[in-house]
Design an enzyme around this catalytic site. Sequence first.
Site, PDB file in Angstrom:
ATOM      1  N   HIS A  79     -11.970  91.901  62.276  1.00 43.02           N
ATOM      2  CA  HIS A  79     -13.374  91.610  61.939  1.00 43.02           C
ATOM      3  C   HIS A  79     -13.467  91.301  60.446  1.00 43.02           C
ATOM      4  O   HIS A  79     -13.382  92.207  59.605  1.00 43.02           O
ATOM      5  CB  HIS A  79     -14.265  92.799  62.314  1.00 43.02           C
ATOM      6  CG  HIS A  79     -15.732  92.562  62.111  1.00 43.02           C
ATOM      7  ND1 HIS A  79     -16.670  92.732  63.093  1.00 43.02           N
ATOM      8  CD2 HIS A  79     -16.431  92.171  61.021  1.00 43.02           C
ATOM      9  CE1 HIS A  79     -17.888  92.461  62.630  1.00 43.02           C
ATOM     10  NE2 HIS A  79     -17.754  92.108  61.357  1.00 43.02           N
ATOM     11  N   HIS A  81     -15.107  88.105  57.416  1.00 43.48           N
ATOM     12  CA  HIS A  81     -16.066  87.012  57.177  1.00 43.48           C
ATOM     13  C   HIS A  81     -15.454  86.094  56.116  1.00 43.48           C
ATOM     14  O   HIS A  81     -15.890  86.092  54.960  1.00 43.48           O
ATOM     15  CB  HIS A  81     -17.406  87.571  56.700  1.00 43.48           C
ATOM     16  CG  HIS A  81     -18.141  88.358  57.742  1.00 43.48           C
ATOM     17  ND1 HIS A  81     -19.100  87.794  58.561  1.00 43.48           N
ATOM     18  CD2 HIS A  81     -18.053  89.656  58.119  1.00 43.48           C
ATOM     19  CE1 HIS A  81     -19.579  88.725  59.386  1.00 43.48           C
ATOM     20  NE2 HIS A  81     -18.961  89.867  59.135  1.00 43.48           N
ATOM     21  N   LYS A  84     -17.652  83.643  53.865  1.00 41.36           N
ATOM     22  CA  LYS A  84     -18.511  84.069  52.757  1.00 41.36           C
ATOM     23  C   LYS A  84     -17.788  84.883  51.691  1.00 41.36           C
ATOM     24  O   LYS A  84     -18.407  85.342  50.735  1.00 41.36           O
ATOM     25  CB  LYS A  84     -19.775  84.780  53.267  1.00 41.36           C
ATOM     26  CG  LYS A  84     -19.574  86.015  54.081  1.00 41.36           C
ATOM     27  CD  LYS A  84     -20.922  86.719  54.357  1.00 41.36           C
ATOM     28  CE  LYS A  84     -21.841  86.049  55.344  1.00 41.36           C
ATOM     29  NZ  LYS A  84     -21.751  86.574  56.715  1.00 41.36           N
ATOM     30  N   HIS A 230     -22.185  92.111  66.300  1.00 40.24           N
ATOM     31  CA  HIS A 230     -22.537  93.116  65.294  1.00 40.24           C
ATOM     32  C   HIS A 230     -23.627  93.980  65.924  1.00 40.24           C
ATOM     33  O   HIS A 230     -24.731  93.477  66.191  1.00 40.24           O
ATOM     34  CB  HIS A 230     -23.103  92.452  64.051  1.00 40.24           C
ATOM     35  CG  HIS A 230     -22.110  91.720  63.200  1.00 40.24           C
ATOM     36  ND1 HIS A 230     -21.380  90.642  63.627  1.00 40.24           N
ATOM     37  CD2 HIS A 230     -21.724  91.946  61.917  1.00 40.24           C
ATOM     38  CE1 HIS A 230     -20.603  90.222  62.638  1.00 40.24           C
ATOM     39  NE2 HIS A 230     -20.788  90.984  61.592  1.00 40.24           N
ATOM     40  N   GLU A 233     -26.075  97.891  63.217  1.00 41.28           N
ATOM     41  CA  GLU A 233     -25.567  98.105  61.864  1.00 41.28           C
ATOM     42  C   GLU A 233     -26.699  98.462  60.901  1.00 41.28           C
ATOM     43  O   GLU A 233     -26.591  99.391  60.118  1.00 41.28           O
ATOM     44  CB  GLU A 233     -24.828  96.852  61.375  1.00 41.28           C
ATOM     45  CG  GLU A 233     -24.276  97.037  59.966  1.00 41.28           C
ATOM     46  CD  GLU A 233     -23.590  95.810  59.419  1.00 41.28           C
ATOM     47  OE1 GLU A 233     -23.721  94.720  60.006  1.00 41.28           O
ATOM     48  OE2 GLU A 233     -22.922  95.950  58.383  1.00 41.28           O
ATOM     49  N   ASP A 329     -13.925  93.579  57.362  1.00 45.27           N
ATOM     50  CA  ASP A 329     -15.293  93.064  57.228  1.00 45.27           C
ATOM     51  C   ASP A 329     -15.377  92.184  55.987  1.00 45.27           C
ATOM     52  O   ASP A 329     -14.481  91.404  55.697  1.00 45.27           O
ATOM     53  CB  ASP A 329     -16.306  94.210  57.205  1.00 45.27           C
ATOM     54  CG  ASP A 329     -17.684  93.786  57.724  1.00 45.27           C
ATOM     55  OD1 ASP A 329     -17.803  92.650  58.215  1.00 45.27           O
ATOM     56  OD2 ASP A 329     -18.621  94.585  57.654  1.00 45.27           O
ATOM     57  N   ASN A 330     -16.427  92.329  55.194  1.00 47.78           N
ATOM     58  CA  ASN A 330     -16.671  91.419  54.074  1.00 47.78           C
ATOM     59  C   ASN A 330     -15.795  91.746  52.866  1.00 47.78           C
ATOM     60  O   ASN A 330     -15.364  92.890  52.691  1.00 47.78           O
ATOM     61  CB  ASN A 330     -18.142  91.512  53.675  1.00 47.78           C
ATOM     62  CG  ASN A 330     -19.050  91.109  54.813  1.00 47.78           C
ATOM     63  OD1 ASN A 330     -19.264  91.875  55.746  1.00 47.78           O
ATOM     64  ND2 ASN A 330     -19.561  89.908  54.760  1.00 47.78           N
TER      65      ASN A 330
HETATM   66  N1  LIG Z   1     -21.803  93.399  57.852  1.00 54.85           N
HETATM   67  C1  LIG Z   1     -22.258  92.120  58.001  1.00 54.85           C
HETATM   68  C2  LIG Z   1     -23.345  91.790  58.803  1.00 54.85           C
HETATM   69  C3  LIG Z   1     -23.724  90.469  58.910  1.00 54.85           C
HETATM   70  N2  LIG Z   1     -23.056  89.529  58.233  1.00 54.85           N
HETATM   71  C4  LIG Z   1     -22.019  89.866  57.454  1.00 54.85           C
HETATM   72  O1  LIG Z   1     -21.384  89.016  56.807  1.00 54.85           O
HETATM   73  N3  LIG Z   1     -21.627  91.155  57.342  1.00 54.85           N
END
Ligand SMILES: Nc1ccnc(=O)[nH]1
Length: 438
Positions: A79, A81, A84, A230, A233, A329-330
């Site tokens: 997972h 991204h 971005k 997702h 969250e 994640d990010n």
């Molecule tokens: N945790 C996240 C939720 C939605 N978009 C994202 O880039 N990250």
Amino acid sequence: MTFDLKAPPAAYILGPVRAPACLVPSFAGTADAEGLVALDIAVEGARLARLAPAGALVEAGPRLGLSGGLVLPGLVDIHTHLDKGFIWKRAPNPDGSFDGAVNAVNADRAAHWTEEDISRRFDFGLRCAYAHGTVAIRTHLDSEGPRAAGAWRVFARMREAWRGRIDLQAVGLIAIDRVLDDSAFTPFLDLVRTHGGRLGAYTYLTPNLEAGLARLFDAAERFGLGLDLHVDERDREGRGLDLLARMTLERRFEGPILAGHCCALAVKGEDEIDRTLDLVAQAGIAVVSLPMCNLYLQDRQSGRTPRWRGVTLLQEMRARGIPVMVASDNTRDPFYAYGDLDLAEVYREAARIAHLDHPHGDGPALISRAPAAHMGVEAGTLAEGSPADLSLFPARSLNEWLARPLAGRTVLRAGRAIDTMPPDYAELDDLMERPRDL
Ligand SMILES: Nc1ccnc(=O)[nH]1
């Protein structure tokens, strides 16, 4: 005999080394108190030729001892991204909150996300991950509006360019409310199908949650697509995981489902937790926690110390046989200011945050065997015939591994050591000049 792993002989032995028994399917002996086993590993060319108890492989070639250090197989980040990543310098999160992240990303995306911009940051992220021993990655791609097609084209080019080094998969990401709008959903579905992706969305409290999920299920059933969502969250009141499990069971949906985040579950009552997890187990849903990002985002309010720590109930899930994983994640974007696509760091943090130690059990499977199985890639275990893609650490135990920042690792790809220096941030400096109106 000693030799250089950067230019190794065609066949050699690593050992004695230590590896988590949960990642060595052929191992039949007893593991130590941390779940590690002592092994000899014979490498031939790009593959693992044999695994045997430490000291047992005498004839199979020159030996490198590695002081009994820890060996992990190729790691899998399920997972991320990558579209971005690494925009922090030009798009910081003003207050560190989830809504602050959404707004900052949307503004940055509108202003900057040309294919060239996405490509360079995406490739930067892949080079970080590669240097840290990752062999397969699934990325979500923001997939609404005029920027979406370009992001998927970048993904398709990267999937080809990185084939053989990092296996890439992608998930279309869209706000759950937007699933109900044909002008957003139709092109979204086209992109996912054209590029062989999975269907995803980010869910939150909205009256449209059930209808939005139903539409995603309809499309997944019709076109044979997997789901990767997702879930719960943003809002601690969220009950999306329960709904997702019920809908999966009602529809007898057979496709793979991965539920990311599931943060709200951590603040429910015991009865509700039990009921929800029973349904999740029955529905065959797998769960990935993103502990670093959620530690950063959840319960953030200025001047107040956070109480809700974002990590979902990995231990209770594991006890029910629900496949669980952790992932990056990010990275250096408004959703998470830090990170370097380093799964050893992710596991180290997860182990502390979610108490994955005492016992360590099959914890290391969360960044290897479990995500590899869900993604269907050949990675994440040490077996005869599997790729000689290994991370070697100067640590003789999980305690030594987790205690010290992760310097000094050696990463082997196809049996040969690669450069483990991640790329220089300065490479992206020219992309980071913020326009005057932001
Ligand atoms: N945790 C996240 C939720 C939605 N978009 C994202 O880039 N990250």
